[in-house]
Design a protein around this motif. Structure first.
Motif, PDB file in Angstrom:
ATOM      1  N   LEU A 177       0.830  -1.205   0.000  1.00 27.95           N
ATOM      2  CA  LEU A 177       0.000   0.000   0.000  1.00 27.95           C
ATOM      3  C   LEU A 177       0.864   1.255   0.000  1.00 27.95           C
ATOM      4  N   THR A 178       1.942   1.219   0.789  1.00 32.29           N
ATOM      5  CA  THR A 178       2.825   2.390   0.864  1.00 32.29           C
ATOM      6  C   THR A 178       3.565   2.600  -0.456  1.00 32.29           C
ATOM      7  N   PHE A 179       4.030   1.506  -1.063  1.00 34.29           N
ATOM      8  CA  PHE A 179       4.802   1.620  -2.299  1.00 34.29           C
ATOM      9  C   PHE A 179       3.966   2.277  -3.400  1.00 34.29           C
ATOM     10  N   PHE A 180       2.692   1.890  -3.529  1.00 31.23           N
ATOM     11  CA  PHE A 180       1.856   2.426  -4.605  1.00 31.23           C
ATOM     12  C   PHE A 180       0.998   3.598  -4.156  1.00 31.23           C
ATOM     13  N   GLY A 181       1.007   3.911  -2.866  1.00 29.27           N
ATOM     14  CA  GLY A 181       0.284   5.080  -2.389  1.00 29.27           C
ATOM     15  C   GLY A 181      -1.206   4.877  -2.205  1.00 29.27           C
ATOM     16  N   PHE A 182      -1.650   3.677  -1.831  1.00 32.56           N
ATOM     17  CA  PHE A 182      -3.072   3.429  -1.566  1.00 32.56           C
ATOM     18  C   PHE A 182      -3.371   3.704  -0.097  1.00 32.56           C
ATOM     19  N   PRO A 183      -4.501   4.356   0.187  1.00 31.47           N
ATOM     20  CA  PRO A 183      -4.817   4.669   1.588  1.00 31.47           C
ATOM     21  C   PRO A 183      -5.298   3.466   2.391  1.00 31.47           C
ATOM     22  N   SER A 184      -5.896   2.460   1.727  1.00 27.33           N
ATOM     23  CA  SER A 184      -6.461   1.328   2.474  1.00 27.33           C
ATOM     24  C   SER A 184      -6.553   0.105   1.576  1.00 27.33           C
ATOM     25  N   ILE A 253       7.580  -6.740  -5.035  1.00 27.64           N
ATOM     26  CA  ILE A 253       8.069  -5.591  -5.814  1.00 27.64           C
ATOM     27  C   ILE A 253       9.042  -4.789  -4.961  1.00 27.64           C
ATOM     28  N   GLN A 254      10.156  -4.402  -5.592  1.00 29.85           N
ATOM     29  CA  GLN A 254      11.178  -3.583  -4.941  1.00 29.85           C
ATOM     30  C   GLN A 254      11.613  -2.482  -5.902  1.00 29.85           C
ATOM     31  N   PRO A 255      12.094  -1.366  -5.370  1.00 25.39           N
ATOM     32  CA  PRO A 255      12.680  -0.355  -6.262  1.00 25.39           C
ATOM     33  C   PRO A 255      13.862  -0.948  -7.016  1.00 25.39           C
ATOM     34  N   ALA A 256      13.950  -0.653  -8.299  1.00 24.67           N
ATOM     35  CA  ALA A 256      15.005  -1.237  -9.136  1.00 24.67           C
ATOM     36  C   ALA A 256      16.367  -0.724  -8.690  1.00 24.67           C
ATOM     37  N   LYS A 257      17.278  -1.652  -8.510  1.00 25.95           N
ATOM     38  CA  LYS A 257      18.659  -1.295  -8.200  1.00 25.95           C
ATOM     39  C   LYS A 257      19.551  -2.416  -8.713  1.00 25.95           C
TER      40      LYS A 257
END
Length: 688
Positions: A177-184, A253-257
Motif C-alpha cells: 500500500l505504501t509503495f503504490f500510495g493506496f490509503p487502504s 516488488i522492490q525499487p530497481a537497483k
C-alpha cells in the motif's frame, strides 16, 4: 509400529479376571502397556485433551456397567480415545457403534490361539491409527502456526508483497500500500495489478507472469505507476502458490537497483548442471513441484521422462573430466533436438537425464517416448571406441494422483524396468489414451471385472488358493491388464485399482464363508509407494470382519529392484499386520535371492525363464531343482505359473515345486469352483 512405546490403557473392573488375561496377552505380544482400572460408568477425572489414555477396553456384560453413558460422555468431550467393547453377544451392542465405539469383540475370540492373534493385531491397528490421527493433528497445528508466522512476517516486513487471483489483488501488506500510495485495502481491491504497470511494459510483465516453468528464478524490471501520478522503476518477482485450494500468484516488488539482466544470468547459472548445461536437480525439483500443483489445483497434467545409462560412470573413467563434459553436452543437445520446444530438460545428481513435458497427455507422452526410443542408436554412437552407451527410458504422468517429486521419479524408474523386461506394447498412443479414459470411467462406475484362477497344490494342503485378476470390460471385448496396467501406473491409478480388487476380494471371501480359502492379490508399484494403503486395508478388514491370513499380497521382483528401500519398508509393515507375501517374476533380476532377502516372502512365483523348455533340457531342469531346493531351505513355497502343457506337471513335481498355475488346469473365471481338485499329492502315476 514402535513396540518400545508404553501405551496407557483403561480397563473397567471385571470380576472374572479376563482383564488380567488380556493384559498378559498384550505384553507377551511385545506391547508396552500401563493399565489403569476404572469403574466403567464414567471417564476418570482428568483434564480432557491431554492424551493421557490411548485405549479403553470395556467389558460390556459386567453387571451395572453403563456402556451407553460412558460412550456419550466420551463423545460429548470429543476425546480421541478408541473404545473396544468385549462382549458375549456383539449383535446386542451394535447400536453403540453409532455412539463412537471403535468395535465389538466377541469374548469367545480369546479362547483360541488364532483368535488371540487376531485380537492382538486389532489392538495394534487401533493404536497405530490413533498415532496417525495425533500426528495429523500436530501437522495441522504446525501448518496453522506456519501460516500465522508467514502472515505476521508479510504484515511486518517493509517489502511490498501481494497475492493475485485472476489479476486482482486478493491480499496486500502495508508495504505494498505504501509503495503504490493506496490509503487502504478497500481502495486497492478494486484495482487490477496491470493498472499499476506503465503501458510500455504491459506486454513484458504479462508475459513474465504467464511463464510457469522457467529455467531459473527470473526477475522482471518495469515502470510502476503510483496513485499520485509519479513513476518509479521497480523489479518484480513472482511465485505460484495456492490459497484455500485456489491457484494464486504471490508477487514481490522492490525499487530497481543493480543490473536485473545480470541478476537473471546469475540465477539461471545457479540452476544449471555444470557438466551437461541442463537444469540441475534443485531447479528440476522446483519445476516438478510446480507441475504437481498445476495438476492438483488446475487439472493441467504433465509428463516426466527419465533416461538412465548405468555405465556412464565407467565411461567417465575412460574419457576423463574434459571429454566427459563434452559427451554429456552432446547427449543433452541430441535429447533437446528430439523434444518439443516447450519441454524442459535437466539432469539429476545421480546422472539420470530428465525431460519435463508441461501440459502433456498420454498420447503426447507416448509419442515422445517413441521419438526417444528412435534416438537410441544415435545416443549409442556418441560413446567412445571400446565402450557402449545404452539408455533405458521410462515415464510417469504428473496427475492429481502424484503425491511428491520422489514418488514421480521412482515411478519413472519402475517404468524403465518394465520396459526393459516386457516387449514393446503394440497398441498405439491413441488407443492408450482411449483405454485410460475407459479405465477412469470403470473406476468411477465400479464396473471393473474380477476373475479367479486356481493355484493348485502338488502337495498335501488343506487350503484352497485362487489368484485374483482384473479385467477392463468393453462393449465388444475384454481388455487385459497388459494393455492398461502400465499406463495406469504411469498416471498413478494403480493404487485405486488395487483398492478396488482388495475390496471386492474381501466381499467374495465373506460371501463364500470358507475358512480354507486363500486369495492372492497382485499389487501395483503405485501401492508400494503409498502412505495410506495399509491404513485403508486394515479398515477394510475390520469392516468385512475378515482375517489378514486369507489374503496373500503379491508384488513383483521388478518393482522391488526399482524401489528397494520403499519396497522393504512396505513389506515389513505388511508382515506386521499379519498378511502373507508372495514375490512374482522371481529370477528376472541378476540376484533374485538378495531381493527375496529384502522382502522375506512366504511364496515365490517363478519367472518364465526358469521354466523354459524343462521338458527338453536336462540342465534347465537341474537348475530349476537347485533353485527350488534353495527356496525350500529358506522356508519359501514355490509356484510355477503359466503352465500350458499338462505333461510338464510330473517334471515340476519331481523338482518339488509346491504349486502350479495355468490355463491347462483351469482358465480364469468369474466364479470360484471349490473342491475342483482333490487334496492329495500329484504323483507320476496319477498324472500319467
Amino acid at each position: 509400529m514402535d513396540l518400545t512405546v508404553t501405551h496407557n490403557i483403561l480397563v473397567n473392573h471385571c470380576p472374572s479376571g479376563k482383564a488380567d488375561k488380556i493384559i498378559g496377552l498384550l505384553r507377551r505380544a511385545g506391547l508396552g502397556v500401563r493399565v489403569r482400572e476404572f469403574e466403567g460408568n464414567h471417564l476418570p477425572d482428568c483434564v480432557p485433551g491431554c492424551d493421557s489414555h490411548d485405549l479403553i477396553l470395556l467389558f460390556a456384560d459386567v453387571p451395572g456397567q453403563a456402556n451407553e453413558t460412558l460412550l456419550r460422555q466420551l463423545q460429548s468431550s470429543r476425546r480421541d480415545i478408541p473404545c473396544l467393547l468385549i462382549c458375549r453377544a456383539p449383535a446386542r451392542w451394535l447400536p453403540l457403534l453409532n455412539l463412537g465405539a471403535a468395535g465389538l469383540i466377541n469374548d469367545t475370540l480369546l479362547d483360541s490361539a488364532a483368535g488371540q492373534v487376531e485380537f492382538v493385531y486389532r489392538i495394534k491397528r487401533e493404536l497405530e491409527q490413533l498415532k496417525l490421527r495425533r500426528e495429523a493433528r500436530r501437522a495441522n497445528s504446525s501448518l496453522r502456526e506456519l501460516h500465522q508466522r508467514l502472515q505476521s512476517f508479510m504484515d511486518a516486513t517493509s517489502e511490498a508483497i501481494a497475492c493475485l487471483q485472476d489479476g486482482l489483488h486478493q491480499y496486500a501488506n502495508q508495504g505494498w500500500l505504501t509503495f503504490f500510495g493506496f490509503p487502504s485495502q478497500a481502495a486497492l481491491h478494486a484495482v487490477p495489478f496491470m493498472d499499476l504497470v506503465a503501458d510500455e511494459d504491459l506486454e513484458k510483465v504479462r508475459d513474465f507472469l504467464r511463464h510457469r516453468l522457467d529455467a531459473g528464478q527470473q526477475r522482471c524490471e518495469f515502470t510502476a505507476l503510483r496513485r499520485d501520478g509519479s513513476e518509479i522503476r521497480a523489479t518484480l518477482d513472482s511465485s505460484a502458490i495456492t490459497i484455500n485450494g485456489d491457484n494464486s500468484l504471490q508477487v514481490l516488488i522492490q525499487p530497481a537497483k543493480g543490473n536485473s539482466v545480470h541478476h537473471n544470468a546469475i540465477s539461471a547459472a545457479r540452476s544449471k548442471d555444470l557438466q551437461s548445461g541442463l537444469l540441475n536437480e534443485s531447479g528440476l525439483e522446483r519445476l516438478l513441484n510446480q507441475a504437481i500443483s498445476s495438476a492438483v489445483y488446475q487439472g493441467r497434467f504433465s509428463a516426466v521422462i527419465m533416461l538412465s545409462a548405468a555405465n556412464l560412470s565407467d565411461i567417465a573413467v575412460v574419457l576423463g573430466r574434459t571429454d566427459m563434459y563434452l559427451l554429456l553436452s552432446e547427449i543433452a543437445s541430441l535429447l533437446a533436438s528430439a523434444c518439443p520446444t516447450q519441454a524442459v530438460l535437466g539432469r539429476l545428481d545421480a546422472g539420470d537425464f530428465i525431460v519435463l513435458m508441461p501440459d502433456a497427455d498420454t498420447e503426447s507422452c507416448q509419442q515422445l517416448l517413441a521419438r526417444l526410443d528412435n534416438q537410441r542408436n544415435l545416443l549409442a554412437g556418441l560413446a567412445p571406441d571400446g565402450t557402449e552407451l545404452q539408455f533405458s527410458i521410462g515415464a510417469a504422468m504428473i496427475t492429481d494422483e502424484a503425491p511428491d517429486v520422489d514418488t514421480l521419479l521412482i515411478r519413472a524408474r519402475q517404468h524403465q524396468t518394465l520396459r526393459q523386461y516386457q516387449h514393446a506394447n503394440a497398441s498405439s498412443a491413441g488407443e492408450t489414451g482411449a483405454t485410460m479414459t475407459l479405465l477412469r470411467q470403470a473406476l468411477s462406475e465400479d464396473s471393473l471385472l474380477l476373475v479367479y484362477q486356481p493355484t493348485v497344490s502338488l502337495k498335501v494342503d488343506a487350503s484352497e488358493y485362487y489368484e485374483v485378476r482384473v479385467r477392463l470390460p468393453m462393449a465388444d471385448r475384454i481388455i487385459y491388464p497388459g494393455e492398461f496396467l502400465d499406463a495406469a501406473n504411469q498416471h498413478g491409478y494403480g493404487e485405486r485399482i488395487d483398492r478396488y480388487v482388495i475390496s471386492h476380494a474381501l466381499r467374495a471371501i465373506a460371501g463364500h464363508n470358507n475358512a480354507k480359502l486363500r486369495l492372492t492379490i497382485n499389487l501395483t508399484p503405485n501401492s508400494l509407494l503409498s502412505q495410506t494403503l495399509l491404513v485403508w486395508l486394515t479398515q477394510e478388514l475390520r469392516r468385512h470382519k475378515q482375517s489378514p491370513r486369507q489374503l496373500i499380497l503379491q508384488i513383483s521382483e521388478m518393482d522391488v529392484v526399482s524401489a528397494p528401500v520403499e519396497a522393504r519398508r512396505f513389506c515389513l509393515q505388511v508382515r506386521e499386520l499379519g498378511f502373507e507375501l508372495a514375490l512374482t517374476h522371481f529370477g528376472c533380476s541378476l540376484d533374485p535371492f538378495r531381493v527375496l532377502g529384502q522382502v522375506q516372502a512366504d511364496y515365490v512365483k517363478l519367472d518364465r525363464s526358469l521354466l523354459h523348455q524343462i521338458e527338453l533340457d536336462a540342465d534347465q531342469r537341474e537348475r530349476l531343482h537347485d533353485v527350488v531346493s534353495t527356496l525350500h531351505a529358506q522356508g519359501v513355497r514355490v509356484i510355477a505359473p503359466m503352465v500350458e502343457d499338462i505333461e510338464v506337471l510330473p517334471l515340476l513335481w519331481q523338482c518339488n515345486v509346491n504349486f502350479v498355475q495355468g490355463n491347462c488346469l483351469q482358465q480364469p473365471e468369474q466364479s470360484m469352483e471349490f473342491g475342483l481338485f482333490k487334496t492329495e499329492e500329484i504323483s507320476l502315476d496319477s498324472v500319467g
